[in-house]
Write an enzyme that holds these catalytic residues in place. Structure first.
Site: not given
Length: 369
Positions: A101, A131, A209
């Site tokens: 993402h 992911d 992230s």
């Protein structure tokens, strides 16, 4: 490379105790004139405090952690072209792992190492269902070594450290513990879940992230991918990462095992409505036509309302896969993700009409997401 990992483990083992972990979300796309974190490389080291065991771990891993800047991302507020950002870490001598993402909506990605060096990248592969994404880098600074992936699966209470770039602040770390394992985290826009997710109480903020969640030996136990609320963050496990990333490097994609069912954990209400003595297992609520489960598993035949919930009635209840107990949907997700591949035939032990039965089922690959 193996010698470096041994050195790092010995160094951190001597450093001793106490660490904690974090997980984070991807930063919002930003305009080119937004504030960025500064490198601490120019600080006079002679003026610094001695630090702690956390400092030792930070120093052992930080050079292998990168800031990821993604270009060509539309700013959702203004509509102008902005920039997304996240974190990543060196997986081998030319590949960096980050979240899917983080790079999914961009046109190009550059990386910055903690010493200030920049490098351009090429996308090698991405997998939305875990992911995870892999970037090939044009440059790795001299002396910077890959982080190693932990072989042992984490346990609740284990101390961990999250390293990354929250809000673009280069080279940040946070500490905590593993507060949950074997979680299943629903994708916010898609009808699937991330399997075998690690939960942590470490601070999680936009920009973390894709960064590593490491143990006290500096080994990666997870890839930070989401914040879930106050004192809750999540990471894709090292166990799943070690399955997915090599396939992305070799083939650019990874195939996940697919049953083709709707499901619900058998809780007390489901057990009572189905005259099941033990609230355990996974009830099949639906079967996709043409899937691996079609013709093998039987879905619920109806549903009843109880305490404001729709309770499925009449479906098969999966209790074991290949002899491994399946107490809930999280266990089912973890087993399929870590122990099986498309094309494998698994033995399903199930409860049907009050009787235990065994059926063989050959797994499919997940359809395109």
């Amino acid at each position: 490379m193996s010698d470096h990992r041994l050195d790092r483990r010995s160094f951190l083992g001597a450093a001793g105790a106490g660490l904690a972990g974090a997980i984070a979300g991807c930063a919002e796309p930003r305009a080119e004139n937004s504030i960025e974190g500064d490198s601490s490389a120019t600080i006079d080291r002679g003026d610094l405090a001695d630090g702690s065991a956390f400092t030792d771990i930070y120093n052992a891993v930080i050079e292998s952690v990168t800031q990821v800047r993604v270009f060509g991302v539309e700013n959702p507020t203004t509509g102008a072209e902005g920039r997304g950002q996240g974190s990543g870490f060196l997986y081998d001598d030319r590949h960096v792992v980050t979240n899917d993402h983080v790079i999914a909506n961009g046109e190009a990605a550059d990386l910055q190492y903690t010493n200030g060096d920049w490098t351009s990248t090429t996308l090698v592969g991405r997998d939305v269902q875990s992911d995870l994404a892999v970037l090939e880098v044009d440059h790795v600074p001299d002396g910077v070594a890959p982080l190693s992936m932990a072989d042992e699966r984490p346990v609740v209470g284990q101390q961990v450290v999250a390293v990354g770039n929250p809000y673009g602040l280069n080279g940040s770390m946070s500490t905590g513990i593993v507060s949950g394992v074997n979680r299943t985290l629903d994708h916010p826009q898609q009808r699937f879940s991330y399997p075998n997710v690690i939960q942590t109480d470490a601070a999680v903020n936009p920009g973390n992230s894709g960064g590593p969640l490491v143990d006290l030996e500096g080994e990666v136990v997870g890839v930070i991918n989401a914040a879930g609320g106050d004192n809750i963050g999540f990471a894709i496990s090292a166990a799943l990462t070690k399955r997915v990333v090599p396939a992305l490097i070799e083939n650019g994609e990874y195939e996940h095992s697919y049953l083709g069912i709707g499901l619900r954990t058998v809780d007390r209400l489901v057990a009572e409505e189905n005259d099941i003595s033990e609230a355990a297992g996974v009830m099949v609520t639906g079967v996709i036509d043409g899937s691996a489960a079609d013709g093998v598993l039987q879905p619920a035949t109806r549903a009843v309302q109880r305490r404001g919930e729709r309770i499925p009635v009449g479906g098969d209840v999966i209790r074991e896969l290949d002899g491994t107990p399946i107490p809930d949907r999280h266990a089912l997700s973890t087993y399929l993700a870590l122990e099986t591949s498309p094309g494998d035939t698994v033995e399903v032990r199930l409860l049907r009409n009050g009787r235990l039965r065994t059926r063989d089922l050959t797994l499919d690959s997940w359809p395109s997401v």
